[in-house]
Design an enzyme around this catalytic site. Sequence first.
Site, PDB file in Angstrom:
ATOM      1  CE  LYS A  86       1.939   9.222  22.942  1.00  0.00           C
ATOM      2  NZ  LYS A  86       3.066   9.663  23.799  1.00  0.00           N
TER       3      LYS A  86
HETATM    4  C1  LIG Z   1       3.047   9.405  25.156  1.00  0.00           C
HETATM    5  C2  LIG Z   1       4.392   9.439  25.783  1.00  0.00           C
HETATM    6  C3  LIG Z   1       4.643   8.809  27.020  1.00  0.00           C
HETATM    7  C4  LIG Z   1       3.552   8.115  27.815  1.00  0.00           C
HETATM    8  O1  LIG Z   1       3.144   6.920  27.232  1.00  0.00           O
HETATM    9  P1  LIG Z   1       1.757   6.230  27.696  1.00  0.00           P
HETATM   10  O2  LIG Z   1       1.634   5.032  26.843  1.00  0.00           O
HETATM   11  O3  LIG Z   1       0.688   7.249  27.443  1.00  0.00           O
HETATM   12  O4  LIG Z   1       1.880   5.925  29.146  1.00  0.00           O
HETATM   13  C5  LIG Z   1       5.934   8.840  27.514  1.00  0.00           C
HETATM   14  N1  LIG Z   1       6.917   9.484  26.859  1.00  0.00           N
HETATM   15  C6  LIG Z   1       6.721  10.100  25.686  1.00  0.00           C
HETATM   16  C7  LIG Z   1       7.856  10.815  25.030  1.00  0.00           C
HETATM   17  C8  LIG Z   1       5.456  10.095  25.089  1.00  0.00           C
HETATM   18  O5  LIG Z   1       5.259  10.732  23.927  1.00  0.00           O
END
Ligand SMILES: *Cc1c(COP(=O)(O)O)cnc(C)c1O
Length: 431
Positions: free
Chosen positions: A106
Amino acid sequence: MKYISTRKHEETNIKKAILKGLADDGGLFMPEYIPQLDAGFFENLPNLSLQEIGFQVAKEFLGESISDDNLKEIIDEVLNFEIPDVKITENIYSLELFHGPTMAFKDVGARFMARMMAYFSEGKPMKVVVATSGDTGSAVASGFFDVAGIEVYILYPKGKVSPLQEKQLTTWGGNIKALEIDGTFDDCQALAKQILSDEELNQKFTLTSANSINIARLIPQSFYYFWAFAQLEKLGKPIVFSVPSGNFGNLTAGLFAKKMGLPIYQFIASTNANDVVPNYLETGNYETKPSKQTISNAMDVGNPSNFERMKSLFNDDVSEFKKEIESYSFSDEATKETMIKVKNDFGYTLDPHGAVAYLGLEKYSEKSSADFVGVLLETAHPAKFVEVVEDVLKTKIEIPEKLEAFNKKEKQSLEFPEDFEVVKQFLMEEK
Ligand SMILES: *Cc1c(COP(=O)(O)O)cnc(C)c1O
């Protein structure tokens, strides 16, 4: 390029789409068409750096709204860490997206969004509101920390994030405030929505959301599909991406990359027990459910926000969906077994989310006759989920200095009941 709400009642430009986050009709902004990259770009792709790829891809979406020099500067700042493609087996690679400041993928989206918002808001004061179950809040905080004019309010559920996650949310100070809500993540999300739509608060402040609905978080997530592809193209095999999915932003960004011309052979949307999308592909019915708690908790989502975007890409036609995406759901038990197996057989430590993606590649290889290279998107460093990983692997794992630094700082949170009026009162008194 125009940006249009998925519910079709609003049309705007990229600047407003980023500053608003959500459209007034409740929809999510999408570019009116997905831009195409030319043959020259693809021929040259193996020679491009991650930053060069980021610049060229972003430019397609941003057009004339920002100068090349400003965009280059932003991209270089956002992508100031590595995204290596690490070989696990002969045919499986882990695209490690976790080398940014908070050690989850993220960071890529949040850092880009923060800089684009700062650029477009031109120093005018703004308040960013974000509800988090863990990883989003810290990536957003890190992205916005010390950005002039922007105040960030993170709403997180008391006692429901890991100790390390809490430190990553609450130790920033400065323009980042952590609101510790006596409720669940769903309560935090509901409060954030109420804040963002409250008339009085909107009169007093410029408010915006930093949740994954913002198009500025999606665009940069498409960069690394090109990057990974460029590293692996020389193997001469079809390339399959397995994406551990919750709100499906990461996967949607991959679909953007493919529509831009990147010849990805197959997408696998790998989920935990929260199986709304795999069920949809199987039955054609989209039925949201309350989220179930799992060990890959960043994917515990019962109503994925980016489903609306995927639907619009596929003209609401499940058969179109199925042409591009296979989707499977896996249990915590299977996830744990995979973490153990991959550690024992190949010496690679997967975090629970990456393990779900690994399972997706295994399952796909059972049914596909193609001799493909599989890339799993490793979305978090295993140390972010140290309790689970140590419990499953029965061994201590090393905590990187970057994370240890958070642990050493003092928690500073503001405690609130799960009560909109109380939170609103507090916000009204803010500067
Ligand atoms: C947010 C997150 C996901 C999921 O990603 P999306 O884009 O919401 O599908 C997967 N793994 C981790 C570690 C995350 O923080």
